[in-house]
Structure formats: C-alpha cells, structure tokens
Scaffold this active site. Structure first.
Site, short mmCIF file in Angstrom:
data_model
loop_
_atom_site.label_atom_id
_atom_site.label_comp_id
_atom_site.label_asym_id
_atom_site.label_seq_id
_atom_site.Cartn_x
_atom_site.Cartn_y
_atom_site.Cartn_z
N SER A 147 32.34 11.15 25.69
CA SER A 147 32.47 9.94 24.87
C SER A 147 33.09 8.85 25.73
CB SER A 147 33.38 10.21 23.68
OG SER A 147 33.68 9.01 22.98
N TYR A 160 40.40 13.85 18.78
CA TYR A 160 39.06 13.62 19.33
C TYR A 160 39.15 13.13 20.78
CZ TYR A 160 34.25 11.73 19.53
OH TYR A 160 32.95 11.45 19.87
N1 LIG Z 1 27.68 8.62 17.69
C1 LIG Z 1 28.54 8.10 18.56
O1 LIG Z 1 28.90 6.91 18.52
C2 LIG Z 1 29.13 8.97 19.64
C3 LIG Z 1 29.85 8.35 20.66
C4 LIG Z 1 30.39 9.14 21.66
C5 LIG Z 1 30.22 10.51 21.63
N2 LIG Z 1 29.52 11.07 20.61
C6 LIG Z 1 29.35 12.51 20.63
O2 LIG Z 1 27.98 12.81 20.54
C7 LIG Z 1 27.84 14.11 19.98
C8 LIG Z 1 26.81 14.03 18.86
O3 LIG Z 1 27.34 13.23 17.82
P1 LIG Z 1 26.44 12.42 16.80
O4 LIG Z 1 27.01 11.07 16.73
O5 LIG Z 1 25.01 12.62 17.12
O6 LIG Z 1 26.85 13.16 15.43
P2 LIG Z 1 26.01 13.81 14.27
O7 LIG Z 1 26.99 14.10 13.19
O8 LIG Z 1 24.82 12.97 13.94
O9 LIG Z 1 25.49 15.18 14.92
C9 LIG Z 1 26.37 16.20 15.26
C10 LIG Z 1 25.67 17.53 15.04
O10 LIG Z 1 26.56 18.57 15.46
C11 LIG Z 1 26.43 19.63 14.52
N3 LIG Z 1 27.63 20.47 14.55
C12 LIG Z 1 28.87 20.15 14.08
N4 LIG Z 1 29.69 21.18 14.23
C13 LIG Z 1 28.97 22.19 14.82
C14 LIG Z 1 29.28 23.49 15.24
N5 LIG Z 1 30.51 24.02 15.07
N6 LIG Z 1 28.32 24.23 15.83
C15 LIG Z 1 27.08 23.70 15.99
N7 LIG Z 1 26.71 22.48 15.59
C16 LIG Z 1 27.66 21.72 15.02
C17 LIG Z 1 26.23 18.94 13.18
O11 LIG Z 1 25.68 19.80 12.22
C18 LIG Z 1 25.33 17.80 13.56
O12 LIG Z 1 23.97 18.14 13.44
C19 LIG Z 1 29.23 14.53 19.53
O13 LIG Z 1 29.79 15.36 20.51
C20 LIG Z 1 29.98 13.23 19.47
O14 LIG Z 1 31.35 13.41 19.64
C21 LIG Z 1 28.98 10.33 19.61
#
Ligand SMILES: NC(=O)c1ccc[n+]([C@@H]2O[C@H](COP(=O)([O-])OP(=O)(O)OC[C@H]3O[C@@H](n4cnc5c(N)ncnc54)[C@H](O)[C@@H]3O)[C@@H](O)[C@H]2O)c1
Length: 271
Positions: A147, A160
């Site tokens: 992130s 986080y």
């Molecule tokens: N969206 C953003 O702005 C952003 C920014 C920086 C980092 N991230 C990171 O990107 C990654 C994806 O996030 P996103 O925004 O696509 O979120 P999202 O909620 O759309 O997707 C996350 C997915 O992870 C799955 N998940 C959660 N816990 C789990 C577990 N214990 N085992 C297996 N699967 C699990 C959920 O079911 C979901 O499908 C994360 O690591 C998040 O921290 C996101």
C-alpha cells in the site's frame, strides 16, 4: 488476448488471492487474459467462482479455491490445489486484505490481530506454502499488494499501516533470501482505488456519506496530485508486468508506488 498462447503470460500458471473483488479480481482477470492459467483464491468462494468464470468466458483457463490466508492449513491446501491442477506455479499475487479504523491508542487487540493476521501473517503463509515449489523449480515471481501506507501513514489506520510496512520489508527479505533461486519478490504500493474495502473504510471514518457515496469518494480525489483515484485495472497492469519474467526479470525487492503521486508530495500547490 486469451489463453491460447499469444499472451504475455502464456504457458504460466498463477495464484491470485483476494481474487473475488477489487484489485485481486482485476489482477486475476488480467492474468487470465494474458494467458496465465489462474487460480482465483478468496475467502468468498462465490465471488472467486465468478472471477474464474469471467476468465473462462474470455477464453482463458481458471478455477476457484476457497482460502483463508490467515490459516496455515488453508494456505497450504490452496497451493496444493493449484499444483494438483496445473502442475506448477510461476507467480503468486497476494491481494487478499482487509482494513479497520483506529489509532495506536484506540485499536483493540482483537482488531490488531485480525489486521496483522490477514494482511501480514496471511500473506507470509501463502508465500511460505508456495516457496518450496518455487525453490525446487528455481523460478517464481511473488507479487505482494502492499500500500502507499507501506511508505507513508494515513490517519487512524495504525494496524493496517503496521501490517503494510511489514509487507514491504518482508518482500525485501524474500527478495534477498530467494534471489539465488531465481525467485523475485516485489511489492506494489497502490494509492486509493475505490473498491468495497475503501468505500466501507471511508464510510466508517465518516468521510463518505452512505447516501451519496460517489460524491464522497470524488471529494477525496483532491488529495492526489493527479486529482483522481486509481482503477483496479491500473494496478493489475503492474502485476502482469511483475509476473512476466521476460519483462521484469531484473526487478526484485522493489516497492512500487502507483498512487497518483501522493507519496511524492509533501503538500500540494494551493493547499
Ligand atoms: N483499494 C485501495 O485503495 C487499496 C490501496 C492500497 C492497498 N490495497 C490493498 O489491496 C488489496 C486488495 O484490496 P481491495 O481494495 O481490492 O479490497 P476488496 O475488499 O475489494 O478485496 C479484498 C478481497 O480479499 C478477500 N479476503 C479478505 N480476507 C481474506 C482472507 N482471510 N483470506 C482470503 N481472502 C480474503 C475478500 O473476500 C475480498 O475479495 C488489499 O491487500 C488492500 O490492503 C488497496
């Protein structure tokens, strides 16, 4: 581009965790479209199935696996399912993650353990499960979704930020330890991409009114030098590059911001 042999990842196989939603879903679809046989892994099997079906509908090869990355046996079973089906794993994109609000003072221990358990320990457990296979093959690409919070802090996000900082340094540790085996590990550091994770997080922080989510999200875009948020497909494109040994073979241990410029800015002109 489909799985027929023309894609940038043709002939390879990959696991994507968090493939049921957001960045993981876009990454799995992009891997599949570039010809990777793709394991769509998520704790939400129904959503993972939908992603796998999307890849197959586009002519690719994919299947879904239920995994809780925070459980060692589940992570191991996911990797075994991938190997049973495809015989090899060339890349893993660790996208599963969650977020909760809280400072270092008001985060309770259960929330801390939950966030660290999934975002850091879970990511490590998936790597731990897949590494023996990659070491044996002397080949592999580990792509960790860290992130912008791995690089700079945002308010009321202590657990986080700590987890994502850990992902960044764990990525470097793996890059150093496994370079002799031709295994690369890199971390993508996205800025805001309005996925369900972000929308819920912003609503919980009171930044976004549940009655007008679009306007609330749009208002937060001004934080970014480019004055917009990212799209899941933009993060997925970087993951495809990292999965391709041909394209990114000299890159390991790198933390790659893809964040509209926010980690480069001390402040913005006019603010
Ligand atoms: N969206 C953003 O702005 C952003 C920014 C920086 C980092 N991230 C990171 O990107 C990654 C994806 O996030 P996103 O925004 O696509 O979120 P999202 O909620 O759309 O997707 C996350 C997915 O992870 C799955 N998940 C959660 N816990 C789990 C577990 N214990 N085992 C297996 N699967 C699990 C959920 O079911 C979901 O499908 C994360 O690591 C998040 O921290 C996101």
């Amino acid at each position: 581009m489909s799985g027929g042999g023309q894609g940038r990842l043709s002939g390879s196989a990959a696991i994507v965790t968090g493939a049921g939603s957001g960045i993981g879903k876009a990454t799995a679809l992009a891997f599949g479209a570039e010809g990777a046989r793709t394991v769509c892994a998520d704790i939400n099997l129904e959503n993972a199935e939908a992603t796998a079906a999307g890849i197959r509908d586009a002519g690719g090869d994919a299947f879904a696996v239920a995994v809780d990355v925070a459980e060692e046996a589940s992570a191991e079973a996911c990797v075994k399912a991938a190997l049973d089906r495809y015989g090899a794993i060339d890349a893993i994109a660790n996208c599963a993650g969650i977020v909760r609000n809280g400072t270092a003072m008001n985060t309770d221990l259960a929330t801390w353990n939950l966030i660290i358990g999934i975002n850091l320990t879970g990511l490590w457990l998936m790597c731990k499960a897949v590494l023996p296979h990659m070491v044996e093959r002397r080949s592999g690409s580990i792509i960790n979704i860290a992130s912008v919070g791995s690089l700079v802090a945002s308010p009321s996000n202590a657990a986080y930020i700590a987890a994502k900082g850990g992902v960044a340094t764990l990525t470097k540790s793996m890059a150093v330890d496994f370079a002799p085996y031709n295994i690369r590990a890199n971390a993508i550091c996205p800025g805001t991409v309005p996925t369900p994770l972000v929308i819920n997080h912003y609503m919980n922080r009171g930044e976004v009114d549940p009655n007008d989510i679009a306007a609330g999200i749009a208002a937060t875009e001004k934080r970014y030098p480019l004055h917009r948020h990212g799209r899941p497909e933009e993060i997925a494109a970087l993951a495809v590059y990292l999965a391709s040994h041909r394209e990114s073979g000299f890159m390991t241990g790198s933390l790659l911001p893809i964040d509209g410029g926010i980690s480069a800015a001390a402040w913005q002109v006019g603010q």
